[in-house]
Design a protein around this motif. Structure first.
Motif, PDB file in Angstrom:
ATOM      1  N   THR A  56     -23.069 -19.096  -6.586  1.00  0.00           N
ATOM      2  CA  THR A  56     -23.310 -19.815  -5.340  1.00  0.00           C
ATOM      3  C   THR A  56     -23.415 -18.831  -4.183  1.00  0.00           C
ATOM      4  O   THR A  56     -22.616 -17.918  -4.074  1.00  0.00           O
ATOM      5  CB  THR A  56     -22.175 -20.810  -5.069  1.00  0.00           C
ATOM      6  N   ASN A  57     -24.407 -19.042  -3.347  1.00  0.00           N
ATOM      7  CA  ASN A  57     -24.560 -18.182  -2.179  1.00  0.00           C
ATOM      8  C   ASN A  57     -23.416 -18.464  -1.210  1.00  0.00           C
ATOM      9  O   ASN A  57     -23.217 -19.614  -0.815  1.00  0.00           O
ATOM     10  CB  ASN A  57     -25.910 -18.464  -1.511  1.00  0.00           C
ATOM     11  N   PRO A  58     -22.612 -17.453  -0.841  1.00  0.00           N
ATOM     12  CA  PRO A  58     -21.452 -17.699   0.021  1.00  0.00           C
ATOM     13  C   PRO A  58     -21.849 -18.325   1.355  1.00  0.00           C
ATOM     14  O   PRO A  58     -22.913 -18.063   1.896  1.00  0.00           O
ATOM     15  CB  PRO A  58     -20.870 -16.295   0.231  1.00  0.00           C
ATOM     16  N   THR A  59     -20.990 -19.187   1.868  1.00  0.00           N
ATOM     17  CA  THR A  59     -21.252 -19.856   3.147  1.00  0.00           C
ATOM     18  C   THR A  59     -21.438 -18.823   4.254  1.00  0.00           C
ATOM     19  O   THR A  59     -20.651 -17.903   4.404  1.00  0.00           O
ATOM     20  CB  THR A  59     -20.083 -20.784   3.499  1.00  0.00           C
ATOM     21  N   PHE A 123     -28.151 -11.224  -5.745  1.00  0.00           N
ATOM     22  CA  PHE A 123     -28.177 -10.096  -4.811  1.00  0.00           C
ATOM     23  C   PHE A 123     -27.537 -10.472  -3.470  1.00  0.00           C
ATOM     24  O   PHE A 123     -26.931  -9.625  -2.808  1.00  0.00           O
ATOM     25  CB  PHE A 123     -29.608  -9.601  -4.615  1.00  0.00           C
ATOM     26  N   ALA A 124     -27.661 -11.740  -3.068  1.00  0.00           N
ATOM     27  CA  ALA A 124     -26.995 -12.179  -1.847  1.00  0.00           C
ATOM     28  C   ALA A 124     -25.482 -12.089  -2.019  1.00  0.00           C
ATOM     29  O   ALA A 124     -24.756 -11.674  -1.106  1.00  0.00           O
ATOM     30  CB  ALA A 124     -27.407 -13.613  -1.508  1.00  0.00           C
ATOM     31  N   LYS A 125     -24.996 -12.469  -3.193  1.00  0.00           N
ATOM     32  CA  LYS A 125     -23.569 -12.377  -3.469  1.00  0.00           C
ATOM     33  C   LYS A 125     -23.107 -10.927  -3.389  1.00  0.00           C
ATOM     34  O   LYS A 125     -22.046 -10.625  -2.848  1.00  0.00           O
ATOM     35  CB  LYS A 125     -23.273 -12.944  -4.856  1.00  0.00           C
ATOM     36  N   ALA A 126     -23.926 -10.014  -3.929  1.00  0.00           N
ATOM     37  CA  ALA A 126     -23.575  -8.590  -3.886  1.00  0.00           C
ATOM     38  C   ALA A 126     -23.562  -8.072  -2.452  1.00  0.00           C
ATOM     39  O   ALA A 126     -22.638  -7.347  -2.050  1.00  0.00           O
ATOM     40  CB  ALA A 126     -24.562  -7.787  -4.729  1.00  0.00           C
ATOM     41  N   ALA A 127     -24.557  -8.439  -1.662  1.00  0.00           N
ATOM     42  CA  ALA A 127     -24.632  -7.956  -0.275  1.00  0.00           C
ATOM     43  C   ALA A 127     -23.473  -8.481   0.552  1.00  0.00           C
ATOM     44  O   ALA A 127     -22.872  -7.750   1.361  1.00  0.00           O
ATOM     45  CB  ALA A 127     -25.961  -8.370   0.344  1.00  0.00           C
ATOM     46  N   CYS A 128     -23.113  -9.757   0.355  1.00  0.00           N
ATOM     47  CA  CYS A 128     -22.042 -10.356   1.146  1.00  0.00           C
ATOM     48  C   CYS A 128     -20.659  -9.879   0.730  1.00  0.00           C
ATOM     49  O   CYS A 128     -19.679 -10.112   1.450  1.00  0.00           O
ATOM     50  CB  CYS A 128     -22.120 -11.877   1.029  1.00  0.00           C
ATOM     51  N   ALA A 129     -20.585  -9.200  -0.421  1.00  0.00           N
ATOM     52  CA  ALA A 129     -19.303  -8.637  -0.864  1.00  0.00           C
ATOM     53  C   ALA A 129     -18.972  -7.334  -0.146  1.00  0.00           C
ATOM     54  O   ALA A 129     -17.871  -6.812  -0.301  1.00  0.00           O
ATOM     55  CB  ALA A 129     -19.337  -8.405  -2.371  1.00  0.00           C
ATOM     56  N   HIS A 130     -19.953  -6.792   0.606  1.00  0.00           N
ATOM     57  CA  HIS A 130     -19.785  -5.531   1.339  1.00  0.00           C
ATOM     58  C   HIS A 130     -19.319  -4.407   0.402  1.00  0.00           C
ATOM     59  O   HIS A 130     -18.246  -3.824   0.595  1.00  0.00           O
ATOM     60  CB  HIS A 130     -18.801  -5.701   2.499  1.00  0.00           C
ATOM     61  N   PRO A 131     -20.131  -4.083  -0.600  1.00  0.00           N
ATOM     62  CA  PRO A 131     -19.743  -3.046  -1.559  1.00  0.00           C
ATOM     63  C   PRO A 131     -19.558  -1.671  -0.919  1.00  0.00           C
ATOM     64  O   PRO A 131     -18.891  -0.810  -1.495  1.00  0.00           O
ATOM     65  CB  PRO A 131     -20.893  -3.044  -2.567  1.00  0.00           C
ATOM     66  N   GLU A 132     -20.122  -1.465   0.243  1.00  0.00           N
ATOM     67  CA  GLU A 132     -19.969  -0.167   0.920  1.00  0.00           C
ATOM     68  C   GLU A 132     -18.515   0.090   1.310  1.00  0.00           C
ATOM     69  O   GLU A 132     -18.145   1.228   1.600  1.00  0.00           O
ATOM     70  CB  GLU A 132     -20.877  -0.093   2.150  1.00  0.00           C
ATOM     71  N   HIS A 174       0.377  -4.333  -7.868  1.00  0.00           N
ATOM     72  CA  HIS A 174       0.983  -4.444  -6.540  1.00  0.00           C
ATOM     73  C   HIS A 174       1.132  -3.067  -5.883  1.00  0.00           C
ATOM     74  O   HIS A 174       1.998  -2.854  -5.068  1.00  0.00           O
ATOM     75  CB  HIS A 174       2.340  -5.124  -6.662  1.00  0.00           C
ATOM     76  N   ASP A 175       0.248  -2.140  -6.281  1.00  0.00           N
ATOM     77  CA  ASP A 175       0.322  -0.798  -5.706  1.00  0.00           C
ATOM     78  C   ASP A 175      -0.850  -0.516  -4.774  1.00  0.00           C
ATOM     79  O   ASP A 175      -1.112   0.617  -4.425  1.00  0.00           O
ATOM     80  CB  ASP A 175       0.378   0.248  -6.824  1.00  0.00           C
ATOM     81  N   GLY A 176      -1.568  -1.558  -4.391  1.00  0.00           N
ATOM     82  CA  GLY A 176      -2.671  -1.385  -3.451  1.00  0.00           C
ATOM     83  C   GLY A 176      -3.969  -0.955  -4.090  1.00  0.00           C
ATOM     84  O   GLY A 176      -4.937  -0.694  -3.374  1.00  0.00           O
ATOM     85  N   ASN A 177      -4.045  -0.901  -5.405  1.00  0.00           N
ATOM     86  CA  ASN A 177      -5.278  -0.469  -6.063  1.00  0.00           C
ATOM     87  C   ASN A 177      -5.793  -1.532  -7.029  1.00  0.00           C
ATOM     88  O   ASN A 177      -6.462  -1.227  -8.002  1.00  0.00           O
ATOM     89  CB  ASN A 177      -5.050   0.844  -6.828  1.00  0.00           C
ATOM     90  N   GLU A 178      -5.471  -2.790  -6.761  1.00  0.00           N
ATOM     91  CA  GLU A 178      -5.966  -3.859  -7.614  1.00  0.00           C
ATOM     92  C   GLU A 178      -7.457  -4.072  -7.393  1.00  0.00           C
ATOM     93  O   GLU A 178      -8.019  -3.688  -6.368  1.00  0.00           O
ATOM     94  CB  GLU A 178      -5.201  -5.157  -7.325  1.00  0.00           C
ATOM     95  N   THR A 179      -8.113  -4.677  -8.365  1.00  0.00           N
ATOM     96  CA  THR A 179      -9.542  -4.946  -8.257  1.00  0.00           C
ATOM     97  C   THR A 179      -9.791  -5.930  -7.110  1.00  0.00           C
ATOM     98  O   THR A 179      -9.190  -7.004  -7.084  1.00  0.00           O
ATOM     99  CB  THR A 179     -10.084  -5.568  -9.553  1.00  0.00           C
ATOM    100  N   PRO A 180     -10.674  -5.608  -6.174  1.00  0.00           N
ATOM    101  CA  PRO A 180     -10.994  -6.572  -5.119  1.00  0.00           C
ATOM    102  C   PRO A 180     -11.571  -7.851  -5.724  1.00  0.00           C
ATOM    103  O   PRO A 180     -12.335  -7.801  -6.695  1.00  0.00           O
ATOM    104  CB  PRO A 180     -12.039  -5.833  -4.268  1.00  0.00           C
ATOM    105  N   GLU A 181     -11.223  -8.976  -5.170  1.00  0.00           N
ATOM    106  CA  GLU A 181     -11.704 -10.257  -5.698  1.00  0.00           C
ATOM    107  C   GLU A 181     -13.220 -10.324  -5.698  1.00  0.00           C
ATOM    108  O   GLU A 181     -13.835 -10.839  -6.634  1.00  0.00           O
ATOM    109  CB  GLU A 181     -11.121 -11.406  -4.872  1.00  0.00           C
ATOM    110  N   ALA A 182     -13.845  -9.767  -4.663  1.00  0.00           N
ATOM    111  CA  ALA A 182     -15.301  -9.805  -4.578  1.00  0.00           C
ATOM    112  C   ALA A 182     -15.949  -8.976  -5.686  1.00  0.00           C
ATOM    113  O   ALA A 182     -17.009  -9.342  -6.203  1.00  0.00           O
ATOM    114  CB  ALA A 182     -15.759  -9.296  -3.213  1.00  0.00           C
ATOM    115  N   LEU A 183     -15.329  -7.862  -6.061  1.00  0.00           N
ATOM    116  CA  LEU A 183     -15.848  -7.033  -7.146  1.00  0.00           C
ATOM    117  C   LEU A 183     -15.723  -7.767  -8.476  1.00  0.00           C
ATOM    118  O   LEU A 183     -16.654  -7.779  -9.287  1.00  0.00           O
ATOM    119  CB  LEU A 183     -15.101  -5.701  -7.201  1.00  0.00           C
TER     120      LEU A 183
END
Length: 214
Positions: A56-59, A123-132, A174-183
């Motif tokens: 789904t294209n994010p809102t 690709f919209a989902k990828a762009a909106c995830a801000h992979p940068e 819980h060490d700050g290096n978990e997989t981002p939800e968007a990834l």
């Protein structure tokens, strides 16, 4: 029996239990007929196209206008067991390339096409995830798991893409290096949009999906 001998017995039993725990699914049923192929230049199976589920294209996220040369690549590696080893690559124009290596239903390199609307949504989902903003790796110090490597090349102009090493895929720590939800969402979206289950999953004796053993 001496204390040293008892400690050795307990240690051996602990190691055996840990080794058994790594095989979380046990030995899957053998495949009577596991179709494999090494042909190249074939089209995506009809089952693969019907199995896809476009994300789904994010809102509030604009529609993608990616060039045909843009790429999203998901590579999954083997593990201590029967984890499927394959790569799926989706181009901005809908071209999809699947390469199956180990523990997959279909082996070899296969090409086909995904509907453009589904490609644009991915690709919209990828762009909106801000992979940068992602790190180059999200890892957790465990063993025997598969790895997911994600490549995001939205420009498609030869500039360096974003490449992220996620081990184990979609892990939570819980060490700050978990997989981002968007990834994690993007990894799943690439699989579902391309319908990789049709290439990857074997069928067990009961007709259900299971791990491939060869």
């Amino acid at each position: 029996m001496g204390h040293k001998m008892m400690r050795r017995i307990v240690l051996v039993l602990s190691l055996l239990a840990a080794a058994a725990a790594c095989r979380t699914v046990g030995d899957p049923p053998s495949q009577a007929t596991t179709p494999t192929t090494t042909a190249t230049g074939t089209t995506i199976p009809t089952a693969a196209l019907s199995a896809k589920l476009a994300p789904t294209n994010p809102t509030g996220c604009p529609a993608a206008h990616q060039p045909a040369t843009a790429r999203l690549i998901l590579q999954r590696s083997m593990c201590y067991g029967y984890c499927p080893d394959y790569t799926i690559e989706v181009h901005g124009d809908g071209q999809a390339i699947f390469e199956g290596r180990n523990f997959v239903r279909v082996r070899g390199r296969h090409t086909g096409r995904i509907p453009q609307a589904d490609t644009d949504a991915l690709f919209a989902k990828a762009a909106c995830a801000h992979p940068e903003t992602w790190k180059t790796e999200y890892t957790w110090p465990v063993t025997d798991n598969p790895t997911a490597i994600v490549t995001v090349d939205l420009a498609g102009d030869g500039s360096p893409p974003v490449v992220v090493n996620d081990y184990p895929p979609c892990h939570e720590t819980h060490d700050g290096n978990e997989t981002p939800e968007a990834l994690c969402d993007l990894e799943r979206a690439i699989d579902t949009t391309a319908g990789t289950a049709a290439w990857v999953n074997c069928v067990g004796a009961d007709g259900g999906e299971t791990y491939c053993t060869r």
